[in-house]
Scaffold this motif. Structure first.
Motif, short mmCIF file in Angstrom:
data_model
loop_
_atom_site.label_atom_id
_atom_site.label_comp_id
_atom_site.label_asym_id
_atom_site.label_seq_id
_atom_site.Cartn_x
_atom_site.Cartn_y
_atom_site.Cartn_z
N LEU A 113 27.84 97.26 27.43
CA LEU A 113 27.20 97.42 26.17
C LEU A 113 27.55 98.96 25.70
N ASN A 114 27.58 99.06 24.35
CA ASN A 114 27.75 100.54 23.87
C ASN A 114 26.46 101.20 23.85
N GLU A 115 26.56 102.37 23.37
CA GLU A 115 25.51 103.17 23.16
C GLU A 115 24.12 102.61 22.51
N LYS A 116 24.55 101.66 21.51
CA LYS A 116 23.54 100.81 20.82
C LYS A 116 22.89 99.61 21.34
N GLU A 117 23.54 99.62 22.77
CA GLU A 117 23.20 98.34 23.57
C GLU A 117 23.76 97.06 22.67
N GLU A 118 24.89 97.18 21.88
CA GLU A 118 25.91 96.06 21.68
C GLU A 118 26.69 95.79 22.67
N ILE A 119 27.13 94.41 22.77
CA ILE A 119 27.98 94.01 23.70
C ILE A 119 29.54 94.52 23.44
N VAL A 120 30.35 94.85 24.16
CA VAL A 120 31.84 95.52 23.90
C VAL A 120 32.85 94.30 23.76
N ASP A 121 32.71 93.49 24.68
CA ASP A 121 33.57 92.34 24.87
C ASP A 121 32.73 91.03 24.91
N PHE A 122 32.77 90.24 24.30
CA PHE A 122 31.97 89.00 24.62
C PHE A 122 32.80 88.02 25.24
N ASP A 123 33.84 88.23 25.40
CA ASP A 123 34.85 87.12 25.98
C ASP A 123 35.23 87.39 27.40
N ASN A 124 34.98 88.35 27.69
CA ASN A 124 35.38 88.72 29.15
C ASN A 124 34.39 89.60 30.13
N PRO A 125 33.50 88.72 30.46
CA PRO A 125 32.52 89.40 31.30
C PRO A 125 32.89 89.66 32.92
N GLU A 126 32.23 90.66 33.40
CA GLU A 126 32.74 90.92 34.67
C GLU A 126 31.87 90.02 35.68
N LEU A 127 32.48 89.28 36.67
CA LEU A 127 31.85 88.55 37.71
C LEU A 127 31.25 89.39 38.72
N ILE A 128 29.89 89.39 39.09
CA ILE A 128 29.20 90.15 40.12
C ILE A 128 29.14 89.28 41.15
N VAL A 129 28.62 88.17 41.20
CA VAL A 129 28.18 87.34 42.22
C VAL A 129 28.64 85.78 41.87
N ASP A 130 29.46 85.11 42.81
CA ASP A 130 29.61 83.78 42.92
C ASP A 130 29.22 83.00 44.18
N GLY A 131 29.06 81.61 43.88
CA GLY A 131 28.99 80.87 45.14
C GLY A 131 27.49 80.67 45.65
N LEU A 132 26.63 81.00 44.82
CA LEU A 132 25.04 80.54 44.99
C LEU A 132 24.99 79.25 44.96
N VAL A 133 23.89 78.76 46.08
CA VAL A 133 23.81 77.10 46.11
C VAL A 133 23.37 76.55 44.78
N ASP A 134 23.98 75.70 44.43
CA ASP A 134 23.66 74.76 43.17
C ASP A 134 23.85 73.27 43.57
N LYS A 135 22.61 72.46 43.91
CA LYS A 135 22.59 71.08 44.09
C LYS A 135 22.09 70.45 43.30
N GLY A 136 21.53 71.02 42.13
CA GLY A 136 21.28 70.39 40.80
C GLY A 136 19.65 70.55 40.56
N ARG A 137 18.92 70.49 41.70
CA ARG A 137 17.52 70.56 41.83
C ARG A 137 17.15 72.13 41.67
#
Length: 426
Positions: free
Chosen positions: A134-158
């Motif tokens: 975010l910039n100083e106004k808390e507006e997103i700088v780049d909508f298309d390229n977020p940074e991945l912080i965490v991946d691989g958390l359990v997702d079994k649908g429920r």
């Protein structure tokens, strides 16, 4: 007699022109473009304490889940299903006249969690967490390229939502809900012992909020025995993590000798916990009975509705009636509302209680010197129908909560994609 909320929404559409009003399309480029002005409408069917009023800011957005409002008033809203291929809304009132006049869809993943902290917008999918600078106004700088912080958390649908919260020391907390309601052995009423699900679900995990490309194994299990904490918030006043937890389902399906259908409909409590690292809330081995105010041994592990257990498990701060579905938690830090609400907790309940014959509401828990008081209904009748003798379908299900820079309270509804704004006039 006032019209139902659904009719209010219909009036809302008529005022602004149905064809243009809800033509939400993702716009190209880094920033949203000018679009149809959305005229807010009074949500007169919402029942509130004296001095409060509610407005519908938008509807038909899709399954809106959690929400956050930036210091400039920008509204970021998560969707649990993609709309036009995107999973997050940015809604903006550019001229501060109370009307949404700019909008954009972005993020190519559905999910629930969203928060702003230290110059970033954090947003979760059902298996990971991303962030946007975010910039100083808390507006997103780049909508298309977020940074991945965490991946691989359990997702079994429920119960796979990944709500999140951040503290003031650079830590990220993520709920990993259990994909099993009671950890029973397959085809049996007997509980798994130990419940191996707890290795990767049924708890809160802690990650480094600034480190990119973390895997599940990089996290720490912060608290366990937490079946599905969809409501989660870091309270700056007490400097602690709090969660609201969905209780387990039926007892009488496999244990009719111990539980009547009525008891099964009214147990166990939904719960509010204050968590510290290493805490165990006891699921699936125990449940909380708010009638007896006791932790009870689950029938899958030898319980009969009378045996207490969980001596090493923490106690909830509050036990709510069963099956209300606490889907959001927000500690109020604003100055718009009367003093009693300062530092207290709002909770959005997504379903209804057989005990109360009420539901689809926002509750409030006052806190004094860090201790909770008696909970109360703050905003009621989102259902728009009499829940004792309903004459039509449920119209709104509260799901997300956010606080605006002016101290107003925002409530999302994931049934009709509606955003309510609740304000107080002194």
């Amino acid at each position: 007699m006032q019209s139902k909320l659904l009719k209010s929404a219909g009036l809302f559409m008529g005022l602004a022109g149905a064809a243009a009003l809800f033509a939400y399309k993702s716009t190209p480029g880094p920033f949203p473009t000018k679009s149809s002005i959305i005229e807010p409408v009074d949500a007169k069917e919402i029942k509130l304490p004296a001095g409060f009023s509610a407005k519908i800011l938008a509807t038909d957005l899709g399954p809106t889940r959690h929400m956050v409002v930036g210091k400039n008033g920008d509204m970021y809203v998560k969707l649990s299903k993609l709309k036009d291929g995107k999973g997050i809304y940015l809604l903006r009132d550019s001229d501060k006249d109370g009307k949404i006049d700019e909008q954009k869809l972005f993020g190519d993943y559905p999910g629930t969690g969203i928060a702003i902290k230290n110059g970033y917008l954090y947003s979760s999918s059902n298996k990971g967490v991303y962030r946007y600078k975010l910039n100083e106004k808390e507006e997103i700088v780049d909508f298309d390229n977020p940074e991945l912080i965490v991946d691989g958390l359990v997702d079994k649908g429920r119960d796979n939502a990944k709500p999140l919260a951040l503290d003031n020391k650079g830590n990220l907390y993520v709920t990993v809900g259990s994909y099993s309601d009671n950890c029973r052995e397959t085809g049996s009423g007997k509980g798994m012992s130990p419940c191996t699900i707890l290795d990767s679900a049924g708890g809160i995990w802690k990650f480094n909020a600034a480190k990119l490309n973390q895997k599940f194994s990089d996290g720490t299990r912060y608290a366990t025995g937490v079946k599905n904490a969809v409501g989660i918030d870091w309270d700056n006043k007490t400097d602690a993590l709090y969660v609201t937890v969905h209780g387990r389902g039926k007892f009488d399906d496999m244990y009719p000798q111990y539980y009547t259908p009525k008891q099964s409909a009214e147990l166990p409590a939904e719960t509010l916990y204050k968590l510290k690292e290493g805490d165990d809330a006891g699921w699936p081995y125990i449940y909380y009975d708010h009638f007896q105010n006791k932790k009870m041994l689950a029938p899958e592990y030898g319980g009969d509705g009378k045996k207490t257990a969980g001596e090493k498990a923490i106690n909830p701060l509050v036990g709510f009636p069963a099956h209300l579905g606490p889907n959001a938690l927000l500690f109020y830090s604003g100055s718009m509302f009367p003093a009693k609400y300062k530092n207290g907790a709002f909770i959005a309940f997504h379903s209804q209680s057989a005990e109360l014959k009420k539901g689809y509401l926002v509750a409030f828990v006052p806190f004094v010197n860090g201790k909770p008081g008696k909970w109360e209904i703050f905003a009621d009748n989102f259902a728009g129908v009499d829940l004792v003798k309903p004459t039509g379908p449920i119209q709104h299900r509260p799901c997300g909560l956010a606080q605006g820079p002016d101290g107003a309270l925002y409530v999302t509804d994931d049934l009709n994609g509606t955003i309510f704004k609740i304000a107080y006039n002194k």
